[in-house]
Scaffold this motif. Structure first.
Motif, PDB file in Angstrom:
ATOM      1  N   VAL A 156       0.790  -0.944   0.025  1.00 35.88           N
ATOM      2  CA  VAL A 156      -0.179   0.031  -0.099  1.00 35.88           C
ATOM      3  C   VAL A 156       0.881   1.256   0.007  1.00 35.88           C
ATOM      4  O   VAL A 156       0.615   2.473  -0.646  1.00 35.88           O
ATOM      5  N   ALA A 157       1.821   1.246   0.676  1.00 35.17           N
ATOM      6  CA  ALA A 157       2.861   2.277   0.697  1.00 35.17           C
ATOM      7  C   ALA A 157       3.705   2.722  -0.800  1.00 35.17           C
ATOM      8  O   ALA A 157       3.860   3.816  -1.046  1.00 35.17           O
ATOM      9  N   SER A 158       3.487   1.645  -1.293  1.00 35.20           N
ATOM     10  CA  SER A 158       4.073   1.595  -2.856  1.00 35.20           C
ATOM     11  C   SER A 158       2.954   2.565  -3.471  1.00 35.20           C
ATOM     12  O   SER A 158       3.795   2.880  -4.790  1.00 35.20           O
ATOM     13  N   LEU A 159       1.990   2.580  -3.319  1.00 34.83           N
ATOM     14  CA  LEU A 159       1.031   3.093  -4.376  1.00 34.83           C
ATOM     15  C   LEU A 159       0.991   4.588  -4.240  1.00 34.83           C
ATOM     16  O   LEU A 159       0.481   5.102  -5.298  1.00 34.83           O
ATOM     17  N   GLY A 160       1.485   5.195  -3.142  1.00 33.98           N
ATOM     18  CA  GLY A 160       1.713   6.578  -2.877  1.00 33.98           C
ATOM     19  C   GLY A 160       2.299   6.942  -1.972  1.00 33.98           C
ATOM     20  O   GLY A 160       2.140   6.216  -0.919  1.00 33.98           O
ATOM     21  N   PRO A 161       2.804   8.032  -1.712  1.00 34.57           N
ATOM     22  CA  PRO A 161       3.640   8.489  -0.439  1.00 34.57           C
ATOM     23  C   PRO A 161       2.417   8.751   0.758  1.00 34.57           C
ATOM     24  O   PRO A 161       1.175   9.306   0.478  1.00 34.57           O
ATOM     25  N   GLY A 162       2.695   8.438   1.595  1.00 34.86           N
ATOM     26  CA  GLY A 162       1.946   8.392   3.201  1.00 34.86           C
ATOM     27  C   GLY A 162       2.532   8.250   4.283  1.00 34.86           C
ATOM     28  O   GLY A 162       3.865   8.009   4.402  1.00 34.86           O
ATOM     29  N   PRO A 163       2.161   8.287   5.471  1.00 32.45           N
ATOM     30  CA  PRO A 163       2.590   8.099   6.839  1.00 32.45           C
ATOM     31  C   PRO A 163       3.497   6.783   6.960  1.00 32.45           C
ATOM     32  O   PRO A 163       2.616   5.831   6.515  1.00 32.45           O
ATOM     33  N   ALA A 164       4.607   6.744   7.509  1.00 28.58           N
ATOM     34  CA  ALA A 164       4.877   5.534   7.714  1.00 28.58           C
ATOM     35  C   ALA A 164       4.758   4.985   9.226  1.00 28.58           C
ATOM     36  O   ALA A 164       4.239   5.831  10.051  1.00 28.58           O
ATOM     37  N   VAL A 165       5.083   3.741   9.304  1.00 28.74           N
ATOM     38  CA  VAL A 165       4.638   3.042  10.795  1.00 28.74           C
ATOM     39  C   VAL A 165       5.808   3.708  11.588  1.00 28.74           C
ATOM     40  O   VAL A 165       6.825   3.776  11.342  1.00 28.74           O
ATOM     41  N   PRO A 166       5.143   4.186  13.030  1.00 24.97           N
ATOM     42  CA  PRO A 166       6.007   4.875  13.674  1.00 24.97           C
ATOM     43  C   PRO A 166       7.019   4.096  14.258  1.00 24.97           C
ATOM     44  O   PRO A 166       6.542   2.759  14.598  1.00 24.97           O
ATOM     45  N   SER A 167       8.057   4.336  14.875  1.00 24.18           N
ATOM     46  CA  SER A 167       9.090   3.585  15.588  1.00 24.18           C
ATOM     47  C   SER A 167       8.896   3.709  17.050  1.00 24.18           C
ATOM     48  O   SER A 167       8.345   4.716  17.538  1.00 24.18           O
ATOM     49  N   PRO A 168       9.399   3.086  17.873  1.00 28.18           N
ATOM     50  CA  PRO A 168       8.999   3.129  19.501  1.00 28.18           C
ATOM     51  C   PRO A 168       9.520   4.434  19.847  1.00 28.18           C
ATOM     52  O   PRO A 168       9.164   4.690  20.907  1.00 28.18           O
ATOM     53  N   GLU A 169      10.753   4.950  19.411  1.00 27.17           N
ATOM     54  CA  GLU A 169      11.120   6.143  19.854  1.00 27.17           C
ATOM     55  C   GLU A 169      10.131   7.278  19.642  1.00 27.17           C
ATOM     56  O   GLU A 169      10.447   8.437  20.277  1.00 27.17           O
ATOM     57  N   ASP A 170       9.482   7.325  18.702  1.00 27.29           N
ATOM     58  CA  ASP A 170       8.279   8.184  18.415  1.00 27.29           C
ATOM     59  C   ASP A 170       7.229   8.467  19.550  1.00 27.29           C
ATOM     60  O   ASP A 170       6.767   9.315  19.681  1.00 27.29           O
ATOM     61  N   TYR A 171       7.079   7.405  20.163  1.00 25.42           N
ATOM     62  CA  TYR A 171       5.887   7.596  21.379  1.00 25.42           C
ATOM     63  C   TYR A 171       6.540   7.060  22.799  1.00 25.42           C
ATOM     64  O   TYR A 171       5.572   6.817  23.412  1.00 25.42           O
ATOM     65  N   SER A 172       7.776   6.931  22.838  1.00 24.41           N
ATOM     66  CA  SER A 172       8.561   6.466  24.106  1.00 24.41           C
ATOM     67  C   SER A 172       8.732   7.518  25.057  1.00 24.41           C
ATOM     68  O   SER A 172       9.408   8.760  24.215  1.00 24.41           O
ATOM     69  N   LEU A 173       8.785   7.714  26.269  1.00 20.07           N
ATOM     70  CA  LEU A 173       9.478   8.793  26.952  1.00 20.07           C
ATOM     71  C   LEU A 173      10.944   8.496  27.399  1.00 20.07           C
ATOM     72  O   LEU A 173      11.380   9.067  28.269  1.00 20.07           O
ATOM     73  N   ASP A 174      11.358   7.326  27.043  1.00 21.09           N
ATOM     74  CA  ASP A 174      12.771   7.031  27.251  1.00 21.09           C
ATOM     75  C   ASP A 174      13.743   8.071  26.917  1.00 21.09           C
ATOM     76  O   ASP A 174      13.855   8.844  25.887  1.00 21.09           O
ATOM     77  N   GLY A 175      14.775   8.201  27.996  1.00 24.57           N
ATOM     78  CA  GLY A 175      15.588   9.333  27.662  1.00 24.57           C
ATOM     79  C   GLY A 175      15.403  10.598  28.418  1.00 24.57           C
ATOM     80  O   GLY A 175      16.099  11.470  28.545  1.00 24.57           O
ATOM     81  N   LEU A 176      13.959  10.574  29.149  1.00 25.81           N
ATOM     82  CA  LEU A 176      13.562  11.917  29.752  1.00 25.81           C
ATOM     83  C   LEU A 176      13.851  11.444  31.076  1.00 25.81           C
ATOM     84  O   LEU A 176      13.717  10.404  31.611  1.00 25.81           O
ATOM     85  N   ASP A 177      14.172  12.345  31.883  1.00 23.70           N
ATOM     86  CA  ASP A 177      14.277  12.410  33.395  1.00 23.70           C
ATOM     87  C   ASP A 177      12.867  12.569  34.055  1.00 23.70           C
ATOM     88  O   ASP A 177      11.859  12.940  33.145  1.00 23.70           O
TER      89      ASP A 177
END
Length: 290
Positions: A133-154
């Protein structure tokens, strides 16, 4: 015996020659390479190229999705003009991962809204369909865990992210999902789902792609950090105890108002009727005595 001694002597002389080391090195490489090829795990052979992934996804798409969305994802309409399946050109891999990963697609039958159900495709098959489906046209990619994780924050930064996420959620999402994400009824037969058991990845994808009647919050509307903060708020809600007693389904004014009318006001009416009946009986007894 003399022949054997002569042969051993000849081999000893050749072993000391300059070519012998090179021959032994090549022989060692061949033996080690053969052993590695025979004993190494087959993970390297299972790696699929993008072209192979797209080809596999197309085969799965033709079997599971083409009936409603067309063979090339162009979408289909019924004879009376109703949309049987929308076009998938430009929806991106994130939309496929959300819809297929939550079991909403493939849909059992057309309806106002696709309900969640057990997934029909496994993770590898979902990845392949998403790649096609992604090859049919540009669109949002599947997010990675770093996109929705709070890792690295105090701890302080985490608390600030939760507070910001709560403000964004209460402003944009409570009209449909309720203040604590328990969902609710929607117009035209739809329903905002309960987010209590939805994974952070699927929540992020839902905000990114806007499935069903939900608005699409692209990165221009809500930044990736703001989406992360909303998810942090929802995850924090799951860890909070209920200080108010009965949750009543967590549906807010709906269940609370129903309980107030049936329980509270109903009890008051019953009590008022009991008082009136008791007063009437007391008045009759006083009249008879007089």
């Amino acid at each position: 015996m003399r022949f054997l001694n002569r042969s051993v002597g000849r081999l000893s002389r050749h072993r000391r020659g300059p070519v012998a080391g090179l021959v032994l090195l090549l022989l060692g490489l061949l033996v080690s390479g053969g052993l590695y090829a025979g004993l190494a795990p087959a993970s390297a052979d299972e790696t699929r190229t993008d072209a192979e992934l797209i080809a596999e996804g197309r085969e799965l798409f033709l079997v599971s999705c083409a009936f409603c969305h067309g063979q090339n994802g162009e979408g289909l309409e019924t004879l009376n003009g109703n949309i049987l399946g929308p076009s998938l050109v430009g929806v991106g891999a994130a939309a496929v991962d959300f819809q297929v990963g939550t079991g909403r697609m493939p849909m059992a039958q057309p309806g106002a809204q696709a309900p969640t159900k057990p997934e029909e495709l496994d993770e590898d098959e979902t990845e392949a369909v998403a790649a096609f489906v992604a090859s049919l046209g540009p669109g949002p990619a599947v997010p990675s865990p770093e996109d929705y994780s709070l890792d690295g924050l105090d701890d302080e930064e985490r608390e600030q992210a939760i507070v910001r996420g709560g403000q964004i959620f209460l402003t944009n999402c409570t009209a449909c999902h309720n203040f604590n994400g328990k969902g609710g009824a929607m117009p035209r037969g739809g329903a905002a789902p309960d987010l209590s058991n939805t994974t952070p990845e699927h929540i992020y994808e839902a905000m990114l792609t806007g499935p069903g009647q939900m608005d699409s919050f692209s990165n221009g509307n809500l930044s990736p950090e703001e989406k992360r903060d909303v998810i942090a708020y929802l995850m924090n809600l799951r860890e909070q105890p209920n200080y108010g007693g009965f949750t009543l389904g967590g549906l807010g004014p709906v269940s609370e108002g129903l309980f107030a009318w049936l329980g509270g006001i109903g009890a008051l009416v019953a009590f008022a009727v009991w008082i009136a009946a008791h007063t009437t009986r007391s008045s009759k007894k006083k009249g008879e005595t007089a």
